[in-house]
Design a protein around this motif. Structure first.
Motif, PDB file in Angstrom:
ATOM      1  N   PRO A   4      36.743  -4.065  24.432  1.00 47.58           N
ATOM      2  CA  PRO A   4      35.375  -4.130  23.915  1.00 47.58           C
ATOM      3  C   PRO A   4      34.696  -5.439  24.310  1.00 47.58           C
ATOM      4  CG  PRO A   4      36.918  -3.460  22.193  1.00 47.58           C
ATOM      5  CD  PRO A   4      37.746  -3.923  23.353  1.00 47.58           C
ATOM      6  N   GLN A   5      33.446  -5.358  24.709  1.00 44.67           N
ATOM      7  CA  GLN A   5      32.704  -6.541  25.131  1.00 44.67           C
ATOM      8  C   GLN A   5      32.626  -7.572  24.020  1.00 44.67           C
ATOM      9  OE1 GLN A   5      31.501  -6.746  28.410  1.00 44.67           O
ATOM     10  NE2 GLN A   5      31.179  -8.913  27.903  1.00 44.67           N
ATOM     11  N   GLU A   6      32.665  -7.117  22.779  1.00 42.10           N
ATOM     12  CA  GLU A   6      32.554  -8.037  21.638  1.00 42.10           C
ATOM     13  C   GLU A   6      33.670  -9.070  21.613  1.00 42.10           C
ATOM     14  OE1 GLU A   6      32.404  -4.783  21.478  1.00 42.10           O
ATOM     15  OE2 GLU A   6      30.326  -4.395  20.847  1.00 42.10           O
ATOM     16  N   LEU A   7      34.813  -8.750  22.190  1.00 39.10           N
ATOM     17  CA  LEU A   7      35.920  -9.692  22.198  1.00 39.10           C
ATOM     18  C   LEU A   7      35.583 -10.952  22.987  1.00 39.10           C
ATOM     19  CD1 LEU A   7      39.017  -7.337  22.664  1.00 39.10           C
ATOM     20  CD2 LEU A   7      38.505  -8.763  20.678  1.00 39.10           C
ATOM     21  N   ALA A   8      34.674 -10.847  23.929  1.00 34.87           N
ATOM     22  CA  ALA A   8      34.329 -11.981  24.792  1.00 34.87           C
ATOM     23  C   ALA A   8      33.216 -12.846  24.213  1.00 34.87           C
ATOM     24  CB  ALA A   8      33.920 -11.473  26.178  1.00 34.87           C
ATOM     25  N   ALA A   9      32.777 -12.548  23.003  1.00 31.88           N
ATOM     26  CA  ALA A   9      31.599 -13.219  22.449  1.00 31.88           C
ATOM     27  C   ALA A   9      31.729 -14.737  22.427  1.00 31.88           C
ATOM     28  CB  ALA A   9      31.311 -12.690  21.048  1.00 31.88           C
ATOM     29  N   GLY A  10      32.899 -15.262  22.089  1.00 32.99           N
ATOM     30  CA  GLY A  10      33.046 -16.712  21.984  1.00 32.99           C
ATOM     31  C   GLY A  10      33.751 -17.354  23.152  1.00 32.99           C
ATOM     32  N   VAL A  11      34.017 -16.590  24.215  1.00 36.10           N
ATOM     33  CA  VAL A  11      34.772 -17.092  25.357  1.00 36.10           C
ATOM     34  C   VAL A  11      33.823 -17.724  26.376  1.00 36.10           C
ATOM     35  CG1 VAL A  11      36.333 -16.429  27.236  1.00 36.10           C
ATOM     36  CG2 VAL A  11      36.519 -15.321  25.007  1.00 36.10           C
ATOM     37  N   GLN A  12      34.278 -18.804  27.008  1.00 33.74           N
ATOM     38  CA  GLN A  12      33.477 -19.441  28.051  1.00 33.74           C
ATOM     39  C   GLN A  12      33.094 -18.392  29.102  1.00 33.74           C
ATOM     40  OE1 GLN A  12      35.558 -22.879  29.625  1.00 33.74           O
ATOM     41  NE2 GLN A  12      36.434 -23.310  27.624  1.00 33.74           N
ATOM     42  N   ALA A  13      31.805 -18.269  29.358  1.00 36.48           N
ATOM     43  CA  ALA A  13      31.297 -17.169  30.176  1.00 36.48           C
ATOM     44  C   ALA A  13      31.944 -17.108  31.558  1.00 36.48           C
ATOM     45  CB  ALA A  13      29.778 -17.295  30.313  1.00 36.48           C
ATOM     46  N   LYS A  14      32.188 -18.275  32.175  1.00 37.80           N
ATOM     47  CA  LYS A  14      32.730 -18.275  33.535  1.00 37.80           C
ATOM     48  C   LYS A  14      34.162 -17.770  33.600  1.00 37.80           C
ATOM     49  CE  LYS A  14      34.412 -23.070  33.401  1.00 37.80           C
ATOM     50  NZ  LYS A  14      34.371 -24.403  34.059  1.00 37.80           N
ATOM     51  N   GLN A  15      34.821 -17.687  32.443  1.00 33.67           N
ATOM     52  CA  GLN A  15      36.220 -17.268  32.416  1.00 33.67           C
ATOM     53  C   GLN A  15      36.391 -15.781  32.114  1.00 33.67           C
ATOM     54  OE1 GLN A  15      38.170 -19.310  33.560  1.00 33.67           O
ATOM     55  NE2 GLN A  15      38.001 -21.375  32.755  1.00 33.67           N
ATOM     56  N   VAL A  16      35.330 -15.115  31.716  1.00 28.62           N
ATOM     57  CA  VAL A  16      35.441 -13.709  31.321  1.00 28.62           C
ATOM     58  C   VAL A  16      35.583 -12.828  32.559  1.00 28.62           C
ATOM     59  CG1 VAL A  16      34.310 -11.779  30.163  1.00 28.62           C
ATOM     60  CG2 VAL A  16      34.104 -14.093  29.224  1.00 28.62           C
ATOM     61  N   HIS A  17      36.579 -11.975  32.550  1.00 31.26           N
ATOM     62  CA  HIS A  17      36.793 -11.060  33.660  1.00 31.26           C
ATOM     63  C   HIS A  17      35.721  -9.976  33.614  1.00 31.26           C
ATOM     64  CE1 HIS A  17      39.139  -7.812  35.877  1.00 31.26           C
ATOM     65  NE2 HIS A  17      39.057  -8.814  36.724  1.00 31.26           N
ATOM     66  N   ALA A  18      35.037  -9.771  34.738  1.00 34.37           N
ATOM     67  CA  ALA A  18      33.858  -8.910  34.768  1.00 34.37           C
ATOM     68  C   ALA A  18      34.128  -7.496  34.263  1.00 34.37           C
ATOM     69  CB  ALA A  18      33.293  -8.861  36.190  1.00 34.37           C
ATOM     70  N   SER A  19      35.275  -6.929  34.604  1.00 32.38           N
ATOM     71  CA  SER A  19      35.554  -5.544  34.225  1.00 32.38           C
ATOM     72  C   SER A  19      36.102  -5.413  32.809  1.00 32.38           C
ATOM     73  CB  SER A  19      36.555  -4.926  35.199  1.00 32.38           C
ATOM     74  OG  SER A  19      37.844  -5.480  35.006  1.00 32.38           O
ATOM     75  N   MET A  20      36.391  -6.528  32.158  1.00 32.65           N
ATOM     76  CA  MET A  20      36.940  -6.541  30.790  1.00 32.65           C
ATOM     77  C   MET A  20      38.262  -5.799  30.694  1.00 32.65           C
ATOM     78  SD  MET A  20      35.150  -8.412  28.722  1.00 32.65           S
ATOM     79  CE  MET A  20      35.695  -7.822  27.122  1.00 32.65           C
ATOM     80  N   GLU A  21      39.029  -5.762  31.781  1.00 24.55           N
ATOM     81  CA  GLU A  21      40.345  -5.131  31.735  1.00 24.55           C
ATOM     82  C   GLU A  21      41.413  -6.099  31.242  1.00 24.55           C
ATOM     83  OE1 GLU A  21      40.798  -1.885  35.111  1.00 24.55           O
ATOM     84  OE2 GLU A  21      39.828  -3.693  35.881  1.00 24.55           O
ATOM     85  N   TRP A  22      41.087  -7.357  31.158  1.00 29.29           N
ATOM     86  CA  TRP A  22      41.976  -8.334  30.554  1.00 29.29           C
ATOM     87  C   TRP A  22      41.136  -9.489  30.038  1.00 29.29           C
ATOM     88  CZ3 TRP A  22      41.961 -13.162  32.944  1.00 29.29           C
ATOM     89  CH2 TRP A  22      41.572 -13.198  34.299  1.00 29.29           C
TER      90      TRP A  22
END
Length: 328
Positions: A95-113
């Motif tokens: 879920p995209q919500e998991l990335a809410a507080g993560v540094q944007a440059k570190q988020v994997h685009a496909s959200m598979e991990w």
């Protein structure tokens, strides 16, 4: 992130759908991962079954097991292994919500991990036997005759293998193979992991080692007089590779909600403070600052080479190369 964890808890409690047992394949050392897994168990009541192993071996195992894998979650030591596993189609989209507080440059685009902590590769060296003018400007310089028989490395270690993948990506296949063969010809000594390289330096077996930044800081916290120091190579050198640890949830898991709950827990301030204050890694969220003793985010960023972590997913190609040159 704490609110997200509470929300997930409420939803799971209402539905009664989450499994009380979670199986993790963990490619990190037990000392680095075990304490936070125990905290998760204590806070959630979920029983976690852990299989520890090397990041590469576990990625290959999951690929071989396919949809029949007993693993619910794969926690890897580096982004390359996660990218390689994502290519197989075995990882669920988070879920995209998991990335809410993560540094944007570190988020994997496909959200598979999801990344959960960060660190840099560094050069460890003897603080009693190595002078400042002996420190190389580049990891590629370690094939020089002046370093013959003085350098440790860990070819079976997942972080080293990700470094080799990044070397292949940035400098080319021929250059990577030439460096590996040059190091071997120069008498580089193999050790099983980062910690054993530090021990070898302290014992006088070697003078230098290629490690992740946090191992020495952990040792110095326990033994302030430990005779090893560490440094970056010149800014932008591939030897300073910045990488992340991360987790993926298997599509085949019957415990999707509980698995997502574990991912969310790793991104809470509690877990992030553990990673940086106890493990001396860099936090991956914006709400927690690096622990004292770590260089600033700006200094670490300046040292790191420009490498897209999404591009270092050819783990199998690196393993083939390491086998070809005789390191595996």
């Amino acid at each position: 992130m704490k609110k997200l964890l509470l929300l997930l808890t409420a939803l799971l409690t209402l539905s009664g759908a989450f499994a009380q047992t979670l199986t993790l394949y963990v490619g990190r050392g037990e000392a680095l991962a075990g304490p936070i897994i125990e905290r998760f168990e204590a806070e959630t009541g979920i029983d976690v079954q852990v299989r520890y192993g090397s990041t590469a071996e576990l990625a290959v195992l999951i690929t071989e097991e396919g949809a029949a894998s007993p693993a619910d979650v794969y926690w890897a030591q580096d982004a390359g292994a996660l990218g390689a596993l994502a290519k197989t189609g075995l990882l669920a989209t988070l879920p995209q919500e998991l990335a809410a507080g993560v540094q944007a440059k570190q988020v994997h685009a496909s959200m598979e991990w999801m990344p959960v902590s960060a660190r840099n590769r560094v050069l460890a060296y003897s603080s009693t036997r190595v002078s400042a003018d002996e420190l190389p400007a580049s990891v590629l310089d370690l094939t020089d005759a002046r370093y013959r028989g003085r350098v440790a490395w860990a070819p079976t270690n997942g972080s080293f293998q990700s470094f080799v993948t990044a070397l292949r990506t940035t400098h080319g296949e021929e250059a990577a193979e030439a460096w590996l063969r040059g190091m071997m010809a120069n008498g580089a000594k193999s050790y099983p992991n980062n910690a054993s390289q530090l021990d070898a330096i302290a014992a006088g077996e070697v003078d230098f080692g290629l490690v992740n930044n946090y191992y020495l800081l952990r040792r110095l916290a326990e033994e302030p007089g430990f005779p090893v120091a560490q440094t970056f190579f010149a800014d932008g050198d591939i030897g300073n590779l910045a990488n992340v640890t991360g987790v993926g949830v298997l599509k085949s898991s019957d415990a999707q909600e509980a698995a997502q709950r574990f991912v969310a827990f790793l991104l809470t301030d509690e877990a992030q403070r553990f990673f940086t204050e106890d493990n001396y890694e860099y936090p991956i969220t914006t709400s927690v600052e690096p622990a004292p003793g770590l260089v600033s985010n700006a200094e670490a960023a300046a040292a790191a080479p420009e490498v897209d972590l999404g591009s270092i997913d050819d783990l199998e190609g690196t393993l083939e190369l390491l086998r070809e040159v005789g390191l595996l």
